[in-house]
Scaffold this motif. Structure first.
Motif, mmCIF file in Angstrom:
data_model
loop_
_atom_site.group_PDB
_atom_site.id
_atom_site.type_symbol
_atom_site.label_atom_id
_atom_site.label_comp_id
_atom_site.label_asym_id
_atom_site.label_seq_id
_atom_site.Cartn_x
_atom_site.Cartn_y
_atom_site.Cartn_z
ATOM 1 N N MET A 2 0.820 -1.203 0.000
ATOM 2 C CA MET A 2 0.000 0.000 0.000
ATOM 3 C C MET A 2 0.859 1.260 0.000
ATOM 4 O O MET A 2 0.522 2.260 -0.630
ATOM 5 N N GLY A 3 1.986 1.217 0.717
ATOM 6 C CA GLY A 3 2.844 2.386 0.796
ATOM 7 C C GLY A 3 3.480 2.736 -0.536
ATOM 8 O O GLY A 3 3.379 3.875 -1.012
ATOM 9 N N PHE A 4 4.129 1.758 -1.168
ATOM 10 C CA PHE A 4 4.758 2.011 -2.463
ATOM 11 C C PHE A 4 3.717 2.344 -3.526
ATOM 12 O O PHE A 4 3.963 3.188 -4.404
ATOM 13 N N GLY A 5 2.560 1.686 -3.448
ATOM 14 C CA GLY A 5 1.495 1.999 -4.400
ATOM 15 C C GLY A 5 1.007 3.426 -4.249
ATOM 16 O O GLY A 5 0.753 4.120 -5.245
ATOM 17 N N SER A 6 0.887 3.889 -3.022
ATOM 18 C CA SER A 6 0.416 5.251 -2.785
ATOM 19 C C SER A 6 1.448 6.293 -3.189
ATOM 20 O O SER A 6 1.113 7.338 -3.747
ATOM 21 N N ILE A 7 2.727 5.999 -2.904
ATOM 22 C CA ILE A 7 3.787 6.944 -3.280
ATOM 23 C C ILE A 7 3.864 7.075 -4.802
ATOM 24 O O ILE A 7 3.896 8.193 -5.347
ATOM 25 N N ALA A 8 3.887 5.939 -5.493
ATOM 26 C CA ALA A 8 3.921 5.980 -6.954
ATOM 27 C C ALA A 8 2.637 6.601 -7.502
ATOM 28 O O ALA A 8 2.671 7.386 -8.467
#
Length: 435
Positions: free
Chosen positions: A374-380
């Motif tokens: 969820m974190g990497f998806g949100s940052i990207a």
């Protein structure tokens, strides 16, 4: 060789009680969703374009902060209490300490910073007071009310949990109708008082409703602190992503497009509630089923995926068909609303699909992996949504939405299946060693 923990039964028969529970509460959840949408429509009409835009902006900030309030302690309450109800007093005390401490810090920070960006009153002290009141309402009081819902879910009392959700939504609708329609409130400052009183009343009722479940034991459960952070940080990042497009659109497009898009986004969030309701019902049982490894719940999660896909498709079709009546609810000045709602409504399908995988990871306690996805998806996603909204508004915004959510489906299910294989292999290795 027998395995410890809960081993999932085969077939669909064990799944039927959960489906019946979902069907039984469906009417209440629809009413709750409709009440939330009606509240939004009343405020959009009566506050006007300028005041409504300020209200949406401050609420967006509060929506980010509310995920940080409590530092993710509610998830561990549901997960731990679902497995062992004797630990409820410690988990309740853990939640109260973290919620009150982090909530007070967030309100104080917001009261210092936000008055430099938002003006709700020409008088400086009044402006600070109104913003502080809104932060207390939308961070601390909302967290208390949601905590009550999660307490009932942890005890598998879904009927009471649904009453909290529907009662809260209905109370906000009544407050908006009284404030705007009956008493003519047309500013955020006047609505803030009504909103605060409404939330106080609901919070008091919530605290009274859980009094018989047990008194809290005030101490921190230290091993759950990192788990809570892993749980909450992805939601904070996702909230940032969800507001990046709105911020960029406000800089490069007209107020009408921004307003219509924000309403369409709220409709999308309301349509997702039907899937979120399913995830709420599933979570405690999944926590028990995955106690001895995620592979024990594989069939269960597959069934949930099928149900969530069907439910989300039904929600999308409903929004698409009913979209033409939206201008009658929100006002004819929302010229782009019907087209925006019909374009965005299908996003709920991939959103539902990847939410099933990350909820399963959370139920099994694999919060580091869940946070990474969820974190990497949100940052990207934040970068892509901001760039696309700037480069080709608003078409780029819609395209980025679908690209992000479909990519999340691929990433979340890849990680989920990886952990299923890991736990299955660990069980085989342990079984061979024991033999």
């Amino acid at each position: 060789m027998a395995t410890d923990g809960v081993t999932e039964q085969r077939g669909y028969k064990p799944f039927l009680p959960m489906l019946m529970s979902y069907v039984a509460s469906g009417g209440s959840l629809v009413l709750g969703s409709a009440a939330q949408l009606l509240t939004f429509a009343i405020l959009a009409r009566w506050l006007g374009v300028h005041e409504f835009s300020v209200f949406v902006a401050i609420t967006a900030v509060a929506n980010i902060a509310v995920h940080l309030c409590g530092l993710g302690a509610m998830e561990c309450l549901v997960r731990r209490v679902a497995r062992d109800r004797a630990i409820y007093p410690q988990m309740l005390g853990h939640n109260i300490i973290l919620t009150s401490g982090s909530g007070a810090a967030l309100v104080l920070l917001g009261a210092v910073v936000l008055p430099f960006f938002f003006t709700l009153s020409p008088d400086r002290m009044t402006n600070v007071a109104v913003i502080t009141l809104m932060l207390v309402t939308n961070i601390l009081l909302v967290r208390v009310i949601v905590l009550t819902e999660q307490i009932f879910i942890a005890h598998t009392d879904f009927a009471s949990a649904n009453k909290v959700v529907v009662g809260f939504a209905a109370a906000r609708t009544v407050a908006a109708a009284l404030a705007c329609i009956a008493f003519g409130a047309t500013t955020v400052a006047s609505w803030a008082v009504w909103q605060f009183l409404c939330h106080v009343l609901v919070a008091v009722c919530c605290m009274w409703s859980v009094r018989l479940l047990g008194a809290p034991s005030y101490r921190l459960v230290r091993e759950e602190l990192p788990q809570g952070l892993y749980f909450s940080i992805p939601f904070i990042l996702r909230a940032l992503r969800q507001n990046a497009d709105l911020l960029v659109l406000s800089l490069v497009t007209t107020a009408e497009i921004v307003a219509s898009y924000s309403v369409a986004r709220r409709i999308l969030e309301s349509s997702y509630l039907s899937v979120e309701a399913l995830n709420r019902l599933i979570y405690p049982g999944s926590a028990r089923a995955t106690a001895a490894g995620l592979h024990h719940a594989l069939q269960r999660v597959r069934r949930v995926l099928a149900a969530a896909t069907v439910i989300s498709l039904a929600a999308a079709v409903t929004v698409f068909v009913l979209a033409p009546i939206l201008p009658y609810l929100f006002g004819k000045e929302y010229l782009s609303l019907v087209g925006f709602a019909r374009t965005l409504c299908w996003v709920v399908v991939p959103l539902a699909m990847w939410s099933v995988a990350v909820e399963a990871l959370g139920a099994s306690g694999d919060h580091a992996a869940r946070a990474a996805v969820m974190g990497f998806g949100s940052i990207a996603g934040t970068g892509l949504a901001a760039w696309a909204s700037w480069y080709a508004p608003p078409a780029g915004t819609f395209i980025s939405f679908y690209v992000i959510e479909i990519a999340m489906v691929v990433a979340s299910w890849s990680v989920f299946l990886h952990f299923v294989r890991r736990d299955r292999q660990a069980a085989i290795t342990f079984g061979s060693g024991s033999a």
